[in-house]
Design a protein around this motif. Structure first.
Motif, PDB file in Angstrom:
ATOM      1  N   GLN A  16       0.559  -0.940  -0.361  1.00  0.00           N
ATOM      2  CA  GLN A  16       0.163   0.159   0.282  1.00  0.00           C
ATOM      3  C   GLN A  16       1.411   1.608  -0.142  1.00  0.00           C
ATOM      4  O   GLN A  16       0.405   1.986  -0.810  1.00  0.00           O
ATOM      5  CB  GLN A  16      -0.699   0.004   1.185  1.00  0.00           C
ATOM      6  CG  GLN A  16      -2.193  -0.930   1.061  1.00  0.00           C
ATOM      7  CD  GLN A  16      -1.352  -2.577   1.761  1.00  0.00           C
ATOM      8  OE1 GLN A  16      -0.803  -2.366   2.914  1.00  0.00           O
ATOM      9  NE2 GLN A  16      -2.444  -3.493   1.408  1.00  0.00           N
ATOM     10  N   GLU A  17       2.045   1.458   0.553  1.00  0.00           N
ATOM     11  CA  GLU A  17       2.849   1.966   0.446  1.00  0.00           C
ATOM     12  C   GLU A  17       3.410   2.676  -0.731  1.00  0.00           C
ATOM     13  O   GLU A  17       3.802   3.872  -0.953  1.00  0.00           O
ATOM     14  CB  GLU A  17       4.224   2.095   1.610  1.00  0.00           C
ATOM     15  CG  GLU A  17       3.197   2.344   3.457  1.00  0.00           C
ATOM     16  CD  GLU A  17       4.703   1.485   4.511  1.00  0.00           C
ATOM     17  OE1 GLU A  17       4.845   2.496   5.694  1.00  0.00           O
ATOM     18  OE2 GLU A  17       5.456   0.554   4.139  1.00  0.00           O
ATOM     19  N   ALA A  18       4.073   1.305  -1.398  1.00  0.00           N
ATOM     20  CA  ALA A  18       4.558   1.349  -2.692  1.00  0.00           C
ATOM     21  C   ALA A  18       3.455   2.006  -3.822  1.00  0.00           C
ATOM     22  O   ALA A  18       3.906   2.914  -4.089  1.00  0.00           O
ATOM     23  CB  ALA A  18       4.886  -0.267  -2.513  1.00  0.00           C
ATOM     24  N   ASN A  22       4.230   5.487  -5.595  1.00  0.00           N
ATOM     25  CA  ASN A  22       4.501   5.875  -7.325  1.00  0.00           C
ATOM     26  C   ASN A  22       3.428   6.522  -7.409  1.00  0.00           C
ATOM     27  O   ASN A  22       3.756   7.289  -8.225  1.00  0.00           O
ATOM     28  CB  ASN A  22       4.076   4.795  -7.144  1.00  0.00           C
ATOM     29  CG  ASN A  22       4.447   4.174  -9.186  1.00  0.00           C
ATOM     30  OD1 ASN A  22       5.035   4.438  -9.900  1.00  0.00           O
ATOM     31  ND2 ASN A  22       3.024   3.844  -9.669  1.00  0.00           N
ATOM     32  N   LYS A  23       1.757   7.036  -6.914  1.00  0.00           N
ATOM     33  CA  LYS A  23       1.487   7.981  -6.854  1.00  0.00           C
ATOM     34  C   LYS A  23       1.374   8.415  -6.787  1.00  0.00           C
ATOM     35  O   LYS A  23       1.478  10.123  -8.405  1.00  0.00           O
ATOM     36  CB  LYS A  23       0.291   7.110  -6.565  1.00  0.00           C
ATOM     37  CG  LYS A  23      -1.416   8.365  -7.064  1.00  0.00           C
ATOM     38  CD  LYS A  23      -2.790   8.193  -6.259  1.00  0.00           C
ATOM     39  CE  LYS A  23      -3.871   8.055  -6.794  1.00  0.00           C
ATOM     40  NZ  LYS A  23      -5.010   8.791  -6.208  1.00  0.00           N
ATOM     41  N   MET A  24       1.781   9.616  -5.972  1.00  0.00           N
ATOM     42  CA  MET A  24       2.429  10.487  -5.461  1.00  0.00           C
ATOM     43  C   MET A  24       3.555  11.031  -6.386  1.00  0.00           C
ATOM     44  O   MET A  24       3.699  12.355  -7.259  1.00  0.00           O
ATOM     45  CB  MET A  24       2.847  10.508  -4.568  1.00  0.00           C
ATOM     46  CG  MET A  24       3.312  12.291  -3.431  1.00  0.00           C
ATOM     47  SD  MET A  24       4.676  12.626  -4.104  1.00  0.00           S
ATOM     48  CE  MET A  24       5.902  10.981  -2.944  1.00  0.00           C
TER      49      MET A  24
END
Length: 89
Positions: A16-18, A22-24
């Motif tokens: 979830q963090e990854a 990636n989106k940010m």
């Protein structure tokens, strides 16, 4: 201009963090005029590699300073072999 960014995570993110990171980074890249053509997860010294393109170094430089708490990165300016050979003559 083409750029190759080598990324070393400071800790292994959960999926979830990854995904959120990636989106940010993708959204930030767009705002800075950087087009990320491809991203790869890698084995070895670096955890990820990005191939990107931008009109100048300002966008990639600003991106390299983002999320320094989560990862360190090294960005290389790249050119095609053919273009480099033109400079040799």
């Amino acid at each position: 201009m083409w750029f190759i960014t080598l990324v070393k995570m400071k800790k292994a993110p959960n999926p979830q963090e990854a995904e959120a990171m990636n989106k940010m980074m993708t959204e930030a890249a767009e705002k800075l005029g950087v087009k990320i053509h491809q991203g790869f997860m890698t084995l070895g010294r670096y955890d990820a590699v990005w191939i990107s393109e931008a009109p100048d170094i300002s966008g990639p430089m600003r991106m390299s300073m983002m999320r320094a708490d989560a990862a360190s990165s090294e960005t290389l300016v790249a050119t095609s072999y053919e273009e480099a050979m033109k400079w040799m003559h």
